[in-house]
Design a protein around this motif. Sequence first.
Motif, PDB file in Angstrom:
ATOM      1  N   ALA A 269      -9.908  -1.955   2.248  1.00  0.00           N
ATOM      2  CA  ALA A 269     -10.377  -1.693   3.604  1.00  0.00           C
ATOM      3  C   ALA A 269      -9.402  -0.794   4.362  1.00  0.00           C
ATOM      4  CB  ALA A 269     -10.568  -3.012   4.353  1.00  0.00           C
ATOM      5  N   ALA A 270      -8.101  -1.011   4.157  1.00  0.00           N
ATOM      6  CA  ALA A 270      -7.096  -0.181   4.826  1.00  0.00           C
ATOM      7  C   ALA A 270      -7.173   1.265   4.352  1.00  0.00           C
ATOM      8  CB  ALA A 270      -5.706  -0.755   4.577  1.00  0.00           C
ATOM      9  N   LEU A 271      -7.362   1.474   3.051  1.00  0.00           N
ATOM     10  CA  LEU A 271      -7.509   2.829   2.526  1.00  0.00           C
ATOM     11  C   LEU A 271      -8.714   3.527   3.151  1.00  0.00           C
ATOM     12  CD1 LEU A 271      -6.798   2.299  -1.281  1.00  0.00           C
ATOM     13  CD2 LEU A 271      -5.378   3.573   0.319  1.00  0.00           C
ATOM     14  N   LEU A 272      -9.820   2.797   3.253  1.00  0.00           N
ATOM     15  CA  LEU A 272     -11.034   3.383   3.798  1.00  0.00           C
ATOM     16  C   LEU A 272     -10.890   3.665   5.297  1.00  0.00           C
ATOM     17  CD1 LEU A 272     -13.482   1.131   1.799  1.00  0.00           C
ATOM     18  CD2 LEU A 272     -13.226   3.610   1.527  1.00  0.00           C
ATOM     19  N   ALA A 273     -10.213   2.785   6.014  1.00  0.00           N
ATOM     20  CA  ALA A 273      -9.956   3.034   7.435  1.00  0.00           C
ATOM     21  C   ALA A 273      -9.063   4.247   7.616  1.00  0.00           C
ATOM     22  CB  ALA A 273      -9.326   1.798   8.073  1.00  0.00           C
ATOM     23  N   ARG A 274      -8.044   4.363   6.779  1.00  0.00           N
ATOM     24  CA  ARG A 274      -7.162   5.528   6.843  1.00  0.00           C
ATOM     25  C   ARG A 274      -7.942   6.813   6.556  1.00  0.00           C
ATOM     26  NH1 ARG A 274      -2.773   6.832   9.240  1.00  0.00           N
ATOM     27  NH2 ARG A 274      -1.525   5.148   8.368  1.00  0.00           N
TER      28      ARG A 274
ATOM     29  N   ARG B  31      -0.836  -7.541  13.802  1.00  0.00           N
ATOM     30  CA  ARG B  31       0.448  -6.841  13.701  1.00  0.00           C
ATOM     31  C   ARG B  31       0.295  -5.338  13.503  1.00  0.00           C
ATOM     32  NH1 ARG B  31       2.367  -7.675   9.386  1.00  0.00           N
ATOM     33  NH2 ARG B  31       1.096  -9.285   8.386  1.00  0.00           N
ATOM     34  N   SER B  32      -0.889  -4.882  13.171  1.00  0.00           N
ATOM     35  CA  SER B  32      -1.082  -3.476  12.831  1.00  0.00           C
ATOM     36  C   SER B  32      -0.996  -2.584  14.064  1.00  0.00           C
ATOM     37  CB  SER B  32      -2.442  -3.278  12.155  1.00  0.00           C
ATOM     38  OG  SER B  32      -2.671  -1.900  11.887  1.00  0.00           O
ATOM     39  N   ARG B  33      -0.251  -1.500  13.935  1.00  0.00           N
ATOM     40  CA  ARG B  33      -0.139  -0.530  15.012  1.00  0.00           C
ATOM     41  C   ARG B  33      -1.002   0.701  14.745  1.00  0.00           C
ATOM     42  NH1 ARG B  33       4.908  -1.924  13.540  1.00  0.00           N
ATOM     43  NH2 ARG B  33       5.190   0.079  12.464  1.00  0.00           N
ATOM     44  N   GLU B  34      -1.401   0.903  13.498  1.00  0.00           N
ATOM     45  CA  GLU B  34      -2.051   2.155  13.130  1.00  0.00           C
ATOM     46  C   GLU B  34      -3.542   2.014  12.834  1.00  0.00           C
ATOM     47  OE1 GLU B  34       0.003   4.273  10.086  1.00  0.00           O
ATOM     48  OE2 GLU B  34       1.976   3.659  10.792  1.00  0.00           O
ATOM     49  N   LEU B  35      -3.954   0.945  12.161  1.00  0.00           N
ATOM     50  CA  LEU B  35      -5.322   0.879  11.651  1.00  0.00           C
ATOM     51  C   LEU B  35      -6.203  -0.161  12.326  1.00  0.00           C
ATOM     52  CD1 LEU B  35      -4.688   1.257   7.806  1.00  0.00           C
ATOM     53  CD2 LEU B  35      -5.348   3.013   9.441  1.00  0.00           C
ATOM     54  N   ALA B  36      -5.637  -1.018  13.152  1.00  0.00           N
ATOM     55  CA  ALA B  36      -6.418  -2.108  13.732  1.00  0.00           C
ATOM     56  C   ALA B  36      -7.625  -1.602  14.513  1.00  0.00           C
ATOM     57  CB  ALA B  36      -5.537  -2.968  14.633  1.00  0.00           C
ATOM     58  N   GLY B  37      -7.506  -0.420  15.139  1.00  0.00           N
ATOM     59  CA  GLY B  37      -8.614   0.124  15.910  1.00  0.00           C
ATOM     60  C   GLY B  37      -9.783   0.582  15.059  1.00  0.00           C
ATOM     61  N   ARG B  38      -9.567   0.708  13.759  1.00  0.00           N
ATOM     62  CA  ARG B  38     -10.628   1.148  12.856  1.00  0.00           C
ATOM     63  C   ARG B  38     -11.119   0.021  11.963  1.00  0.00           C
ATOM     64  NH1 ARG B  38     -11.129   6.380  13.569  1.00  0.00           N
ATOM     65  NH2 ARG B  38     -12.856   6.350  12.085  1.00  0.00           N
TER      66      ARG B  38
ATOM     67  N   LEU C  75       0.834  -1.201   0.000  1.00  0.00           N
ATOM     68  CA  LEU C  75       0.000   0.000   0.000  1.00  0.00           C
ATOM     69  C   LEU C  75       0.865   1.246   0.000  1.00  0.00           C
ATOM     70  CD1 LEU C  75      -2.807  -0.937   2.533  1.00  0.00           C
ATOM     71  CD2 LEU C  75      -3.083  -0.540   0.092  1.00  0.00           C
ATOM     72  N   GLY C  76       1.960   1.190   0.770  1.00  0.00           N
ATOM     73  CA  GLY C  76       2.949   2.253   0.785  1.00  0.00           C
ATOM     74  C   GLY C  76       2.378   3.651   0.836  1.00  0.00           C
ATOM     75  N   TYR C  77       2.767   4.449  -0.169  1.00  0.00           N
ATOM     76  CA  TYR C  77       2.415   5.865  -0.194  1.00  0.00           C
ATOM     77  C   TYR C  77       0.910   6.102  -0.274  1.00  0.00           C
ATOM     78  CZ  TYR C  77       1.469   5.459  -5.199  1.00  0.00           C
ATOM     79  OH  TYR C  77       0.934   5.109  -6.417  1.00  0.00           O
ATOM     80  N   ARG C  78       0.134   5.085  -0.707  1.00  0.00           N
ATOM     81  CA  ARG C  78      -1.316   5.294  -0.829  1.00  0.00           C
ATOM     82  C   ARG C  78      -1.969   5.518   0.525  1.00  0.00           C
ATOM     83  NH1 ARG C  78      -4.078   0.639  -3.974  1.00  0.00           N
ATOM     84  NH2 ARG C  78      -5.771   2.153  -4.123  1.00  0.00           N
ATOM     85  N   LEU C  79      -1.311   5.094   1.606  1.00  0.00           N
ATOM     86  CA  LEU C  79      -1.875   5.269   2.934  1.00  0.00           C
ATOM     87  C   LEU C  79      -1.498   6.608   3.556  1.00  0.00           C
ATOM     88  CD1 LEU C  79      -1.438   1.726   4.524  1.00  0.00           C
ATOM     89  CD2 LEU C  79      -3.568   2.832   3.838  1.00  0.00           C
ATOM     90  N   ALA C  80      -0.693   7.404   2.883  1.00  0.00           N
ATOM     91  CA  ALA C  80      -0.322   8.715   3.414  1.00  0.00           C
ATOM     92  C   ALA C  80      -1.568   9.575   3.581  1.00  0.00           C
ATOM     93  CB  ALA C  80       0.680   9.391   2.494  1.00  0.00           C
ATOM     94  N   ALA C  81      -1.649  10.264   4.726  1.00  0.00           N
ATOM     95  CA  ALA C  81      -2.853  11.033   5.051  1.00  0.00           C
ATOM     96  C   ALA C  81      -3.178  12.094   4.005  1.00  0.00           C
ATOM     97  CB  ALA C  81      -2.680  11.680   6.425  1.00  0.00           C
ATOM     98  N   ASP C  82      -2.141  12.687   3.390  1.00  0.00           N
ATOM     99  CA  ASP C  82      -2.391  13.744   2.413  1.00  0.00           C
ATOM    100  C   ASP C  82      -2.729  13.199   1.026  1.00  0.00           C
ATOM    101  OD1 ASP C  82       0.084  12.695   1.903  1.00  0.00           O
ATOM    102  OD2 ASP C  82       1.076  14.618   1.523  1.00  0.00           O
TER     103      ASP C  82
END
Length: 251
Positions: A98-103, A127-134, A60-67
């Motif tokens: 799903a990861a993109l939508l959670a982000r 293993r997820s530290r950033e998106l597992a909560g969403r 996913l790399g750069y696609r998950l960047a907030a901007d």
Amino acid sequence: MKLATLPGAPDVGALSVVDEEAAAQAGADMLLGVTDGRLAMWRPDGHETPLCVDFDGGQLGYRLAADRVRHERLVRAVGKISDNGMLVDATAGLGRDAALLARAGWQVTMLERQPVLQALLADGLARSRELAGRMALVNKDSVAWLTEHPRVAEVVYLDPMFPERDKSAAIKKELLWLQWLCGSDSAASEALLLQAAMTAARRRVVVKRPLRAPPLAGHTPASSLTGKTVRFDIYPCHPAWQPRSSRGGNG
């Protein structure tokens, strides 16, 4: 396809072997095991990169960047978040959409009944530290779950299996492996899935399709967002609009 599992892999109803050599001797086409601390799938005699789920980066790399994520066509297709922000990805697969939508801020429920994909997704969430909560994972048939939960989500997202024509070796590998695991849906199954999605969504159903593919189950969407290789068909769920068949008649 014959699947084998190594020690440490979850029970997915496949042949259990002690190592890759034993898997090859048993005629296994694919192997499920832990490598580099991740549950992954690969060919015992292949040179491809093992396939795993990584919700915090990876392919996913750069696609998950907030901007950047807000510019994704998928994010634009599902629309703005309102109410409880719940979205159901009813064909979770490897969980990348799903990861993109959670982000993007959605609370995403992923539905996946295929045992290997379900195990890979569960490992990625652990293993997820950033998106597992969403993100939440449900191991159940999508049509059954959606039908049992009317109006549960603002949006239901569908990405049914469809033959891929992209020439990229990486995409061909992943899609081939997914097709081995899941097969393709029949027209009748696609119709049931769309109907169930319309039942569970309060605002809209969004369907990902190859650019030149017919609409899902032959039902023409109200609108579409089109990219270079795929499009996102949008089906509103308000009573004033009902999907119509592009095949003629009422089917």
